[in-house]
Design a protein around this motif. Structure first.
Motif, short mmCIF file in Angstrom:
data_model
loop_
_atom_site.label_atom_id
_atom_site.label_comp_id
_atom_site.label_asym_id
_atom_site.label_seq_id
_atom_site.Cartn_x
_atom_site.Cartn_y
_atom_site.Cartn_z
N GLU A 53 0.84 -1.20 0.00
CA GLU A 53 0.00 0.00 0.00
C GLU A 53 0.87 1.26 0.00
O GLU A 53 0.53 2.25 -0.66
CB GLU A 53 -0.90 -0.01 1.24
N TYR A 54 1.99 1.21 0.70
CA TYR A 54 2.88 2.36 0.76
C TYR A 54 3.42 2.70 -0.63
O TYR A 54 3.45 3.86 -1.02
CB TYR A 54 4.04 2.07 1.74
N LEU A 55 3.89 1.69 -1.35
CA LEU A 55 4.42 1.94 -2.70
C LEU A 55 3.35 2.49 -3.62
O LEU A 55 3.59 3.41 -4.41
CB LEU A 55 4.96 0.64 -3.29
N LEU A 56 2.15 1.95 -3.53
CA LEU A 56 1.07 2.40 -4.40
C LEU A 56 0.69 3.86 -4.13
O LEU A 56 0.33 4.59 -5.06
CB LEU A 56 -0.17 1.52 -4.23
N LEU A 57 0.79 4.28 -2.88
CA LEU A 57 0.37 5.63 -2.54
C LEU A 57 1.49 6.67 -2.69
O LEU A 57 1.20 7.84 -2.94
CB LEU A 57 -0.15 5.66 -1.10
N HIS A 58 2.74 6.26 -2.53
CA HIS A 58 3.82 7.25 -2.45
C HIS A 58 4.84 7.20 -3.58
O HIS A 58 5.69 8.09 -3.67
CB HIS A 58 4.56 7.08 -1.12
N TRP A 59 4.81 6.21 -4.42
CA TRP A 59 5.80 6.08 -5.47
C TRP A 59 5.11 5.90 -6.82
O TRP A 59 4.04 5.30 -6.90
CB TRP A 59 6.71 4.87 -5.22
N PRO A 60 5.71 6.39 -7.88
CA PRO A 60 5.13 6.17 -9.23
C PRO A 60 5.41 4.73 -9.68
O PRO A 60 6.44 4.44 -10.30
CB PRO A 60 5.87 7.19 -10.10
N LEU A 61 4.51 3.84 -9.33
CA LEU A 61 4.70 2.41 -9.56
C LEU A 61 4.96 2.09 -11.03
O LEU A 61 5.82 1.28 -11.35
CB LEU A 61 3.48 1.63 -9.05
N GLN A 62 4.25 2.75 -11.92
CA GLN A 62 4.41 2.47 -13.34
C GLN A 62 5.84 2.77 -13.81
O GLN A 62 6.44 2.00 -14.55
CB GLN A 62 3.40 3.28 -14.14
N ARG A 63 6.41 3.85 -13.34
CA ARG A 63 7.78 4.20 -13.73
C ARG A 63 8.80 3.25 -13.11
O ARG A 63 9.81 2.94 -13.73
CB ARG A 63 8.08 5.63 -13.36
N ILE A 64 8.54 2.81 -11.90
CA ILE A 64 9.43 1.83 -11.26
C ILE A 64 9.41 0.53 -12.06
O ILE A 64 10.45 -0.07 -12.33
CB ILE A 64 9.01 1.57 -9.80
N LEU A 65 8.21 0.10 -12.48
CA LEU A 65 8.09 -1.12 -13.27
C LEU A 65 8.79 -0.98 -14.62
O LEU A 65 9.41 -1.92 -15.10
CB LEU A 65 6.62 -1.48 -13.47
#
Length: 183
Positions: A52-64
């Motif tokens: 949940e932390y990653l989804l709310l605070h980090w741009p998950l698509q760019r990390i992927l």
């Protein structure tokens, strides 16, 4: 075929595969890159979407996109760095960039980017049969995709017609370089 710089088959085995028209079944191709790309992206998405932390605070698509790109280029160097693998990796990378910037993905654009980059940095590859076969088969698939859109609904027809299209568009190059044609 080379794995970590070591030939994986003898010259006689390679010639037997060529004579049978089955060499394409044992070499790494764009399909392997596509499978690696979709598998790694899906697995990484599944893994990172659990936080949940990653989804709310980090741009998950760019990390992927970054991690999938790193996996693709690691695989490129691990597999021996052949031109068809470079083409497929660059096409996948341009699709990842389109995905991360919320742009539509387009095979012709991806192929154009890969062609421009490869010919800019390795101009001698234009004379390489693997370059020519790789690019003409993908170009044939991209161009005929618009004309046979109803086939995309049936996976069996899609496999059959994709194989047929690649066989037809690569036939002149195969006959010219290898002096044989196999179905």
């Amino acid at each position: 075929m080379v794995v970590l710089g070591i030939p994986a088959m003898t010259r006689e085995e390679r010639d037997d595969f060529i004579a049978a028209g089955l060499l394409h079944a044992v070499v790494i191709s764009g399909q392997n890159i596509a499978l690696l790309f979709f598998f790694s992206f899906s697995l990484l998405y599944w893994f990172f979407s659990r936080s949940e932390y990653l989804l709310l605070h980090w741009p998950l698509q760019r990390i992927l996109v970054f991690l999938s790109s790193a996996i693709l280029f690691f695989f490129y160097f691990f597999s021996g760095g052949e031109i068809p693998i470079l083409r497929a990796s660059l096409m996948a990378f341009s699709s990842l960039i389109a995905l991360s910037s919320s742009r539509p993905q387009n095979g012709l654009y991806a192929l154009s980017v890969a062609t421009a980059l490869i010919l800019n940095f390795i101009p001698s590859s234009a004379l390489d049969p693997s370059f020519q076969l790789s690019f003409i088969s993908v170009l044939g698939l991209c161009l005929t995709r618009f004309f046979i859109s109803d086939i995309q609904k049936n996976p069996w027809k899609m496999i059959f017609f994709s194989t047929l299209i690649c066989t037809i568009v690569t036939a002149p190059i195969v006959i010219y370089y290898f002096h044989r044609f196999s179905l």
